[in-house]
Design an enzyme around this catalytic site. Structure first.
Site, mmCIF file in Angstrom:
data_model
loop_
_atom_site.group_PDB
_atom_site.id
_atom_site.type_symbol
_atom_site.label_atom_id
_atom_site.label_comp_id
_atom_site.label_asym_id
_atom_site.label_seq_id
_atom_site.Cartn_x
_atom_site.Cartn_y
_atom_site.Cartn_z
ATOM 1 N N SER A 34 5.018 2.560 7.720
ATOM 2 C CA SER A 34 5.483 3.474 6.672
ATOM 3 C C SER A 34 4.805 3.071 5.356
ATOM 4 O O SER A 34 4.771 1.883 5.016
ATOM 5 C CB SER A 34 7.010 3.354 6.547
ATOM 6 O OG SER A 34 7.453 4.146 5.476
ATOM 7 N N SER A 36 1.651 3.214 4.800
ATOM 8 C CA SER A 36 0.269 2.728 5.007
ATOM 9 C C SER A 36 -0.749 3.751 4.491
ATOM 10 O O SER A 36 -1.873 3.382 4.138
ATOM 11 C CB SER A 36 0.019 2.421 6.488
ATOM 12 O OG SER A 36 0.246 3.567 7.283
ATOM 13 N N LYS A 38 -0.855 7.241 6.014
ATOM 14 C CA LYS A 38 -1.139 8.259 7.044
ATOM 15 C C LYS A 38 -1.131 9.672 6.460
ATOM 16 O O LYS A 38 -2.085 10.432 6.608
ATOM 17 C CB LYS A 38 -0.090 8.187 8.185
ATOM 18 C CG LYS A 38 -0.052 6.849 8.908
ATOM 19 C CD LYS A 38 1.011 6.824 9.991
ATOM 20 C CE LYS A 38 2.450 6.914 9.499
ATOM 21 N NZ LYS A 38 2.884 5.842 8.598
ATOM 22 N N SER A 106 4.613 5.891 15.079
ATOM 23 C CA SER A 106 4.382 5.606 16.510
ATOM 24 C C SER A 106 4.049 4.130 16.730
ATOM 25 O O SER A 106 2.917 3.792 17.061
ATOM 26 C CB SER A 106 3.306 6.536 17.091
ATOM 27 O OG SER A 106 2.197 6.716 16.246
HETATM 28 P P1 ADP Z 1 2.703 7.088 5.249
HETATM 29 O O1 ADP Z 1 2.462 8.549 5.517
HETATM 30 O O2 ADP Z 1 1.830 6.205 6.108
HETATM 31 O O3 ADP Z 1 4.137 6.695 5.280
HETATM 32 P P2 ADP Z 1 2.035 7.783 2.527
HETATM 33 O O4 ADP Z 1 0.744 8.525 2.674
HETATM 34 O O5 ADP Z 1 3.295 8.577 2.350
HETATM 35 O O6 ADP Z 1 2.178 6.775 3.770
HETATM 36 O O7 ADP Z 1 1.940 6.772 1.305
HETATM 37 C C1 ADP Z 1 0.798 5.980 1.039
HETATM 38 C C2 ADP Z 1 0.766 5.593 -0.440
HETATM 39 O O8 ADP Z 1 -0.300 4.685 -0.663
HETATM 40 C C3 ADP Z 1 0.527 6.787 -1.349
HETATM 41 O O9 ADP Z 1 1.328 6.650 -2.516
HETATM 42 C C4 ADP Z 1 -0.980 6.625 -1.714
HETATM 43 O O10 ADP Z 1 -1.297 7.189 -2.971
HETATM 44 C C5 ADP Z 1 -1.133 5.126 -1.728
HETATM 45 N N1 ADP Z 1 -2.502 4.648 -1.461
HETATM 46 C C6 ADP Z 1 -3.193 3.763 -2.199
HETATM 47 N N2 ADP Z 1 -4.422 3.544 -1.697
HETATM 48 C C7 ADP Z 1 -4.537 4.318 -0.608
HETATM 49 C C8 ADP Z 1 -5.573 4.539 0.330
HETATM 50 N N3 ADP Z 1 -6.759 3.931 0.250
HETATM 51 N N4 ADP Z 1 -5.328 5.391 1.346
HETATM 52 C C9 ADP Z 1 -4.123 6.006 1.453
HETATM 53 N N5 ADP Z 1 -3.096 5.848 0.601
HETATM 54 C C10 ADP Z 1 -3.291 5.012 -0.439
#
Ligand code: ADP
Length: 201
Positions: A34, A36, A38, A106
């Site tokens: 969570s 990361s 995605k 997953s």
């Molecule tokens: P997930 O869907 O895996 O739970 P989110 O996409 O909701 O994660 O959240 C990821 C967070 O990390 C966002 O706030 C995004 O702006 C930040 N972030 C920082 N660097 C990156 C990167 N290189 N790639 C993706 N997200 C990033």
């Protein structure tokens, strides 16, 4: 059977639909903790694909758990049923020629191999969105890590429930220290040869 006029021989197949859409369908399966990245990366990938004329559908917790899976919780059994239904829905999209971007933690090998077996190996492109737990926790996009640490959420992946790293993903994307744009372009470069009908003809 009076007045029944079967038209099965006229039903369009996947290849016909891919030809209409001018693309090859595939499931891009994003797995990772969570926070990361995605969803963020998948949305950017979708935007880049749209610019190039590709037709896509993002599937994530927001549209699946609030709809078709709104009767499921987070027990082991329900998590598997969640993934099973997601995979079946994905298969329908793929048969319609659509490229899906699946954003689900997953966390176990078993879940991902269940999804892979339903969707089929050749249609399944696993992307490991690899971000260290401490960074995900610092980001704490939805405040869930704080709640998990406080014991308000049980069985939270990475805290008191395991995340099994994919051993052999199709693509391994490390986000820490990289821009979202960089992560997106790594994925675009990897998938364009797979989804393009135009370049392979
Ligand atoms: P997930 O869907 O895996 O739970 P989110 O996409 O909701 O994660 O959240 C990821 C967070 O990390 C966002 O706030 C995004 O702006 C930040 N972030 C920082 N660097 C990156 C990167 N290189 N790639 C993706 N997200 C990033």
């Amino acid at each position: 059977m009076k007045n029944i006029h079967p038209v099965f021989d006229q039903i369009l197949g996947r290849q016909d639909k891919e030809a209409i859409l001018n693309q090859k369908s595939i499931a891009l399966w994003f797995t990772g903790l969570s926070g990361s990245g995605k969803t963020t990366i998948a949305r950017h990938v979708e935007g880049e694909l749209a610019k190039r004329g590709f037709f896509t559908q993002v599937l994530d917790g927001d549209n699946i758990r609030s709809g078709i899976n709104n009767n499921l919780g987070f027990s082991e059994e329900d998590r598997h049923e969640n993934i099973r239904r997601i995979a079946e829905v994905t298969k329908l999209f793929i048969n319609c020629g659509v490229i899906t971007l699946n954003c689900f933690i997953s966390p176990t090998m078993k879940m991902r191999s269940l999804a892979r077996s339903i969707i089929s190996d050749k249609n399944f492109f696993e992307i490991f969105v690899d971000t260290p737990l401490d960074i995900c926790e610092q980001r704490d996009v939805k405040g869930l890590y704080k709640k998990a640490r406080a014991g308000e959420i049980k069985h939270f992946t990475g805290i008191d429930s395991p995340f099994e790293e994919p051993r052999n993903p199709n693509l391994h994307v490390k986000t820490h220290g990289e821009t979202i744009e960089h992560c997106t372009s790594v994925i675009i470069d990897a998938i364009l040869p797979i989804i393009s009908l135009r370049n392979t003809k």
